[in-house]
Design an enzyme around this catalytic site. Structure first.
Site, short mmCIF file in Angstrom:
data_model
loop_
_atom_site.label_atom_id
_atom_site.label_comp_id
_atom_site.label_asym_id
_atom_site.label_seq_id
_atom_site.Cartn_x
_atom_site.Cartn_y
_atom_site.Cartn_z
N HIS A 106 -6.54 8.11 11.55
CA HIS A 106 -6.25 6.61 11.17
C HIS A 106 -5.21 5.77 11.20
O HIS A 106 -4.67 5.37 10.40
CB HIS A 106 -7.17 5.62 10.18
N ARG B 138 0.24 -1.34 0.45
CA ARG B 138 0.41 -0.02 0.08
C ARG B 138 0.72 1.06 0.17
O ARG B 138 1.07 2.55 -0.98
CB ARG B 138 -1.11 0.01 1.19
N ASN C 126 -20.60 13.34 -2.39
CA ASN C 126 -19.68 12.16 -1.97
C ASN C 126 -20.92 11.94 -3.83
O ASN C 126 -21.45 11.70 -4.34
CB ASN C 126 -21.36 11.45 -1.08
N1 APR Z 1 -15.65 10.98 -5.13
C1 APR Z 1 -16.84 11.23 -4.29
N2 APR Z 1 -17.07 10.60 -3.33
C2 APR Z 1 -16.21 8.77 -3.81
C3 APR Z 1 -15.95 8.71 -5.06
C4 APR Z 1 -15.65 10.44 -5.87
N3 APR Z 1 -14.43 10.32 -7.16
N4 APR Z 1 -15.15 7.34 -5.62
C5 APR Z 1 -16.17 6.97 -4.37
N5 APR Z 1 -16.66 7.64 -3.46
C6 APR Z 1 -17.16 7.51 -1.99
C7 APR Z 1 -18.12 6.48 -2.33
O1 APR Z 1 -19.60 5.89 -3.27
C8 APR Z 1 -18.53 5.27 -0.79
O2 APR Z 1 -19.35 6.56 -0.33
O3 APR Z 1 -16.39 8.19 -1.59
C9 APR Z 1 -16.84 6.72 -0.70
C10 APR Z 1 -16.20 5.68 0.25
O4 APR Z 1 -16.13 4.71 1.20
P1 APR Z 1 -15.60 3.63 1.76
O5 APR Z 1 -15.08 3.02 0.80
O6 APR Z 1 -16.75 3.19 2.82
O7 APR Z 1 -14.59 4.49 2.47
P2 APR Z 1 -14.30 5.36 4.10
O8 APR Z 1 -15.34 6.35 4.45
O9 APR Z 1 -13.23 5.87 3.53
O10 APR Z 1 -13.72 4.37 4.97
C11 APR Z 1 -13.77 4.80 6.29
O11 APR Z 1 -13.26 2.53 7.12
O12 APR Z 1 -11.69 0.04 6.38
C12 APR Z 1 -11.72 1.55 6.94
O13 APR Z 1 -10.02 2.42 7.88
C13 APR Z 1 -10.54 2.84 6.44
O14 APR Z 1 -10.31 4.64 7.25
C14 APR Z 1 -10.89 3.57 6.49
C15 APR Z 1 -12.24 3.98 6.66
#
Ligand code: APR
Length: 239
Positions: free
Chosen positions: A111, A61, A204
């Site tokens: 995190h 990563r 989002n």
């Molecule tokens: N622009 C805006 N939003 C986006 C884009 C984009 N280009 N691409 C994806 N998304 C949105 C997705 O629709 C989703 O709702 O970003 C979000 C990402 O969500 P997750 O994958 O769940 O990531 P996150 O919320 O950061 O996860 C939180 O979970 O696994 C743990 O510790 C890890 O920090 C992480 C935490």
């Protein structure tokens, strides 16, 4: 709501803001993250059971993050901080370092970070670039204890929660960008900020799990929406 140089803006970002830099989000790929179940690589139990495997995953990563660059979404937030100065703060759940690379200074990495590791025995932090990553399980240069990635895993307490709480109580605008709103405590920040009177904005790709407390939702890609939104604020305030 009109945003001026005196507006205190607090931003929370998640994996979605880095998607346009080429980094995979956690929950957009059917629960798999780079072909691993998150629980198999991102828990203290996984590290206890298979430290070399978890290290291998995070070394990859880190190498991957080194190849990426901030995208227009990150750069727009750097511009916002440049304009607001002390009235700006950014909390990120991301560990990729892209906000700092974009030029943001007031950043809280709740995190942890791929750029550092820490000793499980003496708790010292080290820049990952100074560690011998040839070793399957790198050892502490000070005490020879086992090093671990400086990542807050599931079941662990995020960093800087006191400072975050104070910021949530004292912001005028709370902005949530690219986060699915399912992982607590970050998913609850919008509720706290809203209770304490902040105007809440979300950017989002998809509607979020914690959408109830959002006053203003901009659906789409952060790299497309943020530059327009932030330029609009700056231009209308400076007219
Ligand atoms: N622009 C805006 N939003 C986006 C884009 C984009 N280009 N691409 C994806 N998304 C949105 C997705 O629709 C989703 O709702 O970003 C979000 C990402 O969500 P997750 O994958 O769940 O990531 P996150 O919320 O950061 O996860 C939180 O979970 O696994 C743990 O510790 C890890 O920090 C992480 C935490």
């Amino acid at each position: 709501m009109k945003i001026t140089k005196d507006t205190r803006v607090l931003v929370l970002t998640g994996a979605g803001i880095s998607a346009e830099s080429g980094l995979k989000t956690f929950r957009d790929a059917g629960g798999l993250w780079e072909n691993h179940r998150v629980e198999d690589v991102a828990t203290p139990e996984a590290f206890r059971k298979a430290p070399a495997m978890v290290w291998k995953f995070y070394k990859e990563r880190w190498q991957q993050a080194l190849q990426t660059k901030p995208n227009p979404g990150h750069l727009a937030l750097a511009k916002l901080e440049d304009w607001l100065q002390d009235n700006f703060y950014l909390i990120t759940q991301n560990v990729d370092g892209l906000h700092t690379a974009a030029g943001n200074k007031r950043v809280i990495e709740m995190h942890g970070s791929l750029n550092t590791c820490l000793c499980t025995r003496c708790s010292h932090h080290f820049p990952i670039k100074d560690i011998n990553l040839e070793e399957d399980i790198p050892l502490c240069p000070k005490c020879k204890g086992m090093l671990r990635p400086d990542i807050v895993w599931f079941g662990e307490i995020p960093y800087h929660l006191d400072k975050i709480d104070a910021l949530l109580h004292n912001c005028d605008v709370f902005m949530m960008i690219g986060t699915s709103g399912v992982v607590y405590p970050a998913a609850g920040f919008v509720m706290t900020a809203s209770y304490f009177g902040a105007h809440t904005i979300a950017v989002n790709l998809n509607p979020m799990e914690n959408g109830d407390f959002i006053d203003e939702f901009h659906q789409g890609k952060a790299g497309e929406i943020l530059p327009q939104l932030i330029d609009g604020w700056i231009n209308s305030a400076e007219k």
